[in-house]
Write an enzyme that holds these catalytic residues in place. Structure first.
Site, PDB file in Angstrom:
ATOM      1  N   PRO A   2       0.831  -1.218   0.000  1.00  0.00           N
ATOM      2  CA  PRO A   2       0.000   0.000   0.000  1.00  0.00           C
ATOM      3  C   PRO A   2       0.860   1.261   0.000  1.00  0.00           C
ATOM      4  O   PRO A   2       1.793   1.393   0.808  1.00  0.00           O
ATOM      5  CB  PRO A   2      -0.803  -0.134   1.296  1.00  0.00           C
ATOM      6  CG  PRO A   2      -0.844  -1.601   1.562  1.00  0.00           C
ATOM      7  CD  PRO A   2       0.483  -2.123   1.093  1.00  0.00           C
ATOM      8  N   GLU A   3       0.565   2.154  -0.922  1.00  0.00           N
ATOM      9  CA  GLU A   3       1.259   3.431  -1.008  1.00  0.00           C
ATOM     10  C   GLU A   3       0.265   4.537  -0.648  1.00  0.00           C
ATOM     11  O   GLU A   3      -0.827   4.260  -0.153  1.00  0.00           O
ATOM     12  CB  GLU A   3       1.840   3.601  -2.414  1.00  0.00           C
ATOM     13  CG  GLU A   3       2.771   2.454  -2.802  1.00  0.00           C
ATOM     14  CD  GLU A   3       3.310   2.557  -4.221  1.00  0.00           C
ATOM     15  OE1 GLU A   3       3.463   3.687  -4.729  1.00  0.00           O
ATOM     16  OE2 GLU A   3       3.572   1.498  -4.828  1.00  0.00           O
TER      17      GLU A   3
END
Length: 280
Positions: A2-3
């Site tokens: 996840p960014e």
């Protein structure tokens, strides 16, 4: 992993479930990984914010904390790691459960166990050096083009530089590749010119804004694939121009996309549209 877009989407989705609720109990079996979580018990969540890839739950003291003279100004920090996310029900990969006032609960699932949870005094991030040294948010007014260009003029290979989180926060593998393609910059390019830095600055802002609007990127179908607490996937994967496209024709020129390893990360680029310039 996840960014920023995935973490921001997570924040927006779970904030209505948490804001105003008291965290009654935090359950897990790994105190070395999920640190000082007992300090959150009895405290009300007054809001959620995000810094780069970190979620920050702001905690106010409840009656139990006040009676024991506990800290009034705490944050519960969550890093989703590579595969972390929140769910409404417990599952085989649940690592932390947050029991909330009103009889509800929110569960942190993390198949690969790289996620982290910690309670700290607000703003005291000495134990989290990446968070403490993080650069400005790419969609905020603090992210200025001139300052970014000044740093970029002396940067090393540009993709690892972006992934360091120091010039700008929240950019990971997917969005670095997408932004560099849009800016027509080779991932190994060093010492950007003013024009190159300007292209990258606007590409970063554009890619991040579109990815947040689409709810981030969901890749694959395994247990560690990014999903929201309600099971909904992101949609930005349908707009990827280069990430995960090795061997496919470039959407701009038709040249096959290449994949190399740079800074120990798989990196996608178009050799025609993104030539490596001699930095001298």
């Amino acid at each position: 992993m996840p960014e920023l877009p995935e973490v921001e989407t997570t924040r927006r989705k779970i904030e209505p479930l948490l804001r105003g609720r008291v965290i009654e109990r935090v359950l897990h079996d790994a105190p070395h990984k999920y640190r000082d979580t007992a300090l959150a018990e009895g405290r009300r969540v007054t809001g959620l914010s995000r810094r780069g890839k970190y979620l920050l739950l702001h905690l106010a003291a409840g009656e139990a904390a006040e009676a024991t003279g506990g800290e009034h100004d705490l944050e519960l920090i969550v890093h989703l790691g590579m595969t972390g996310g929140f769910r409404l029900t417990r599952g085989p990969h649940t690592r932390v459960s947050f029991e909330l006032s009103g009889g509800e609960a929110l569960h942190f699932d993390d198949p690969r166990r790289f996620g982290k949870v910690a309670v700290v005094r607000r703003g005291e991030y000495a134990s989290m050096p990446t968070l403490a040294a993080m650069g400005p948010e790419p969609l905020s007014d603090d992210f200025g083009e001139a300052a970014f260009a000044e740093l970029a003029a002396r940067c090393g290979p540009v993709k690892p530089w972006l992934l360091s989180q120091k010039p700008v926060s929240g950019v990971g593998n997917i969005y670095a590749d997408e932004s560099l393609w849009l800016a027509r910059l080779h991932p190994a390019q060093t010492r950007l010119t003013e024009g190159e830095a300007a292209r990258l600055y606007h590409a970063l802002r554009g890619v991040m804004a579109e990815a947040v609007e689409r709810g981030g990127s969901s890749l694959g179908t395994g247990a560690g694939n990014y999903r929201q607490h309600d099971g909904e996937p992101g949609g930005f994967q349908h707009a990827h121009r280069v990430y995960g496209k090795a061997g496919e024709p470039c959407a701009r020129c038709g040249t096959p996309i290449q994949k190399v390893v740079l800074g120990q990360r798989g990196t996608h680029f178009c050799p025609q549209c993104q030539p490596l310039r001699d930095p001298t």
